[in-house]
Scaffold this active site. Structure first.
Site, PDB file in Angstrom:
ATOM      1  N   GLU A  90     -96.164  69.679   5.553  1.00  0.00           N
ATOM      2  CA  GLU A  90     -95.848  71.015   6.080  1.00  0.00           C
ATOM      3  C   GLU A  90     -95.519  71.991   4.958  1.00  0.00           C
ATOM      4  OE1 GLU A  90     -93.532  69.197   9.998  1.00  0.00           O
ATOM      5  OE2 GLU A  90     -92.558  70.713   8.774  1.00  0.00           O
ATOM      6  N   CYS A 111     -92.066  77.734   1.412  1.00  0.00           N
ATOM      7  CA  CYS A 111     -91.348  76.475   1.210  1.00  0.00           C
ATOM      8  C   CYS A 111     -92.399  75.358   1.208  1.00  0.00           C
ATOM      9  CB  CYS A 111     -90.341  76.300   2.352  1.00  0.00           C
ATOM     10  SG  CYS A 111     -89.480  74.735   2.280  1.00  0.00           S
ATOM     11  N   CYS A 118     -90.224  60.780   3.191  1.00  0.00           N
ATOM     12  CA  CYS A 118     -89.164  60.817   2.182  1.00  0.00           C
ATOM     13  C   CYS A 118     -88.385  59.514   2.238  1.00  0.00           C
ATOM     14  CB  CYS A 118     -88.224  61.999   2.413  1.00  0.00           C
ATOM     15  SG  CYS A 118     -86.963  62.134   1.134  1.00  0.00           S
ATOM     16  N   CYS A 122     -81.735  61.057   4.548  1.00  0.00           N
ATOM     17  CA  CYS A 122     -80.585  61.856   5.003  1.00  0.00           C
ATOM     18  C   CYS A 122     -80.561  61.783   6.533  1.00  0.00           C
ATOM     19  CB  CYS A 122     -80.710  63.309   4.531  1.00  0.00           C
ATOM     20  SG  CYS A 122     -80.806  63.429   2.735  1.00  0.00           S
ATOM     21  N   CYS A 125     -82.226  64.481   8.983  1.00  0.00           N
ATOM     22  CA  CYS A 125     -83.502  65.085   8.584  1.00  0.00           C
ATOM     23  C   CYS A 125     -84.711  64.396   9.217  1.00  0.00           C
ATOM     24  CB  CYS A 125     -83.597  65.023   7.065  1.00  0.00           C
ATOM     25  SG  CYS A 125     -85.202  65.517   6.445  1.00  0.00           S
ATOM     26  N   CYS A 352     -87.549  70.960   9.174  1.00  0.00           N
ATOM     27  CA  CYS A 352     -88.783  70.604   8.474  1.00  0.00           C
ATOM     28  C   CYS A 352     -89.122  69.121   8.679  1.00  0.00           C
ATOM     29  CB  CYS A 352     -88.570  70.890   6.999  1.00  0.00           C
ATOM     30  SG  CYS A 352     -89.948  70.412   6.015  1.00  0.00           S
TER      31      CYS A 352
HETATM   32  S1  SF4 Z   1     -83.132  66.249   3.439  1.00  0.00           S
HETATM   33 FE1  SF4 Z   1     -84.882  65.046   4.207  1.00  0.00          FE
HETATM   34  S2  SF4 Z   1     -86.566  65.509   2.801  1.00  0.00           S
HETATM   35 FE2  SF4 Z   1     -84.655  66.148   1.764  1.00  0.00          FE
HETATM   36  S3  SF4 Z   1     -84.011  64.347   0.568  1.00  0.00           S
HETATM   37 FE3  SF4 Z   1     -82.985  64.165   2.560  1.00  0.00          FE
HETATM   38  S4  SF4 Z   1     -84.371  62.870   3.816  1.00  0.00           S
HETATM   39 FE4  SF4 Z   1     -85.557  63.646   2.049  1.00  0.00          FE
END
Ligand code: SF4
Length: 367
Positions: A90, A111, A118, A122, A125, A352
């Site tokens: 994205e 962005c 990932c 987190c 997320c 996102c």
């Molecule tokens: S916020 Fe999401 S994309 Fe960013 S480092 Fe944490 S898990 Fe990865």
């Protein structure tokens, strides 16, 4: 086969020298790639056919396929791209908002993503939900800007856009899917291409790199000659809170992160941004504003508060508006420079990674 948009001008010059091609041909090629943004070798009409054939034989010329777009022209717009291997990423186009990353003259910020998925997990997320798939190559990072500009040029013009306007992205934030500094070499190469006068021509000070807190890479970035802006996805001002929502904090606790930010700030002399997503009952109490203000002051940083946007499948909630305003007031009382994202049009970008997950689920259901 390497992609042509993963090469710097210097690398192309070496290649052209080997082929006994004059240097001005490199200039012509770069104009086709970064000014006219063509998508085929055949379109490069002032390059001799034998040279085009050599390029075709040794390099790919990949573009991103637009699969979906959300949002309207005058608000945030999210683009879902399909990569060559079928993966999705994205990019989000955000209209001028000087309070966030840019300056008053900046019309649009893009962005961009740096990885498919990932690994950092987190807890709030969407990008991390299905884990990490792969790093993006430099050309896949660069192409996000070119593809948005190609899309922009193809749009019917309205009064709100200058007719001759060829460029739309004049600010980049590396804050999309993935941990940018975990794909350090490819990211840096892509940003050098986007910054170069022969490439994207976007000033380094208009490029913000965001990280969840990879301490060694922050220190490495501090040594780079280019003056990129740094943003930290902080989301908690104590180890207790960060440990709960960001596993990276167990490896690089706040003390180490703060020392690396301090080092970056000393080296670059630029203000750092601390990103702080307000999550109901997790980090939104006014007591949390105190350690955040202390940290911001210590690091000569400004704080960007972003009310959480619900992610399907996750339990976290956005705090009520008055809680967000109280948090902002508490920071301001402690003389912290802070902004609170209030624009409704930005709602789609904070979550996102969601459009990718949604599309992947839909595709799986039809198989
Ligand atoms: S916020 Fe999401 S994309 Fe960013 S480092 Fe944490 S898990 Fe990865």
């Amino acid at each position: 086969m390497p992609d042509i948009k993963s090469l710097t001008r210097e690398e192309l010059e070496i290649q052209f020298k080997e082929w006994d091609e004059p240097v001005y041909r490199v200039t012509q090629l770069l104009e086709w790639l970064y000014i006219r943004r063509v998508t085929s070798w055949d379109a490069m009409s002032n390059l001799p056919k034998p040279l085009r054939e050599k390029l075709r034989a040794d390099f790919s010329l990949r573009t991103l396929e637009l699969v979906r777009k959300q949002g309207s022209r005058d608000t945030t717009q999210k683009f879902l791209w399909k990569l060559n291997d079928g993966s999705f990423i994205e990019s989000v186009l955000i209209p001028a908002n000087p309070a966030l990353y840019g300056e008053a003259s900046d019309r649009h910020t893009l962005c961009i993503s740096t990885q498919v998925g990932c690994a950092y997990g987190c807890k709030f997320c969407a990008s991390g939900l299905e884990g990490w798939k792969r790093n993006l190559a430099p050309n896949e990072i660069v192409e996000q800007i070119l593809a948005v500009e190609r899309w922009h040029v193809a749009q019917p013009k309205s009064e709100s856009l200058e007719p001759a306007e060829n460029r739309i992205v004049n600010n980049i934030v590396v804050m999309g899917m993935g941990e940018p500094l975990a794909n350090y070499d490819n990211l840096l190469k892509a940003l050098k291409i986007l910054n170069a006068p022969w490439g994207g021509g976007i000033g380094a000070r208009k490029i913000t790199i965001s990280t969840s807190g990879l301490v060694p890479q922050i220190r490495k970035l501090a040594e780079e000659p280019l003056q990129f802006r740094l943003a930290i996805s902080l989301h908690g001002a104590t180890d207790d809170v960060r440990n709960k929502i960001m596993p990276v904090n167990k490896k690089y606790p706040l003390k180490e992160l703060a020392a690396a930010c301090d080092y970056y700030q000393q080296k670059k002399g630029r203000m750092i941004a601390l990103e702080y997503i307000l999550i109901s009952g997790v980090n939104d109490s006014v007591e949390q504003a105190k350690p955040l203000a202390v940290l911001a002051k210590k690091l000569f940083a400004k704080v960007n508060l972003i009310p959480y946007n619900k992610v399907e499948g996750l339990l976290w909630e956005r705090p009520p508006e008055d809680v967000c305003e109280n948090f902002l007031n508490a920071l301001e009382k402690q003389k912290t420079i802070a902004t609170l994202r209030r624009e409704k049009g930005h709602d789609i970008d904070a979550a996102c990674g969601q459009l990718r997950l949604k599309t992947e689920k839909e595709l799986a259901a039809t198989r």
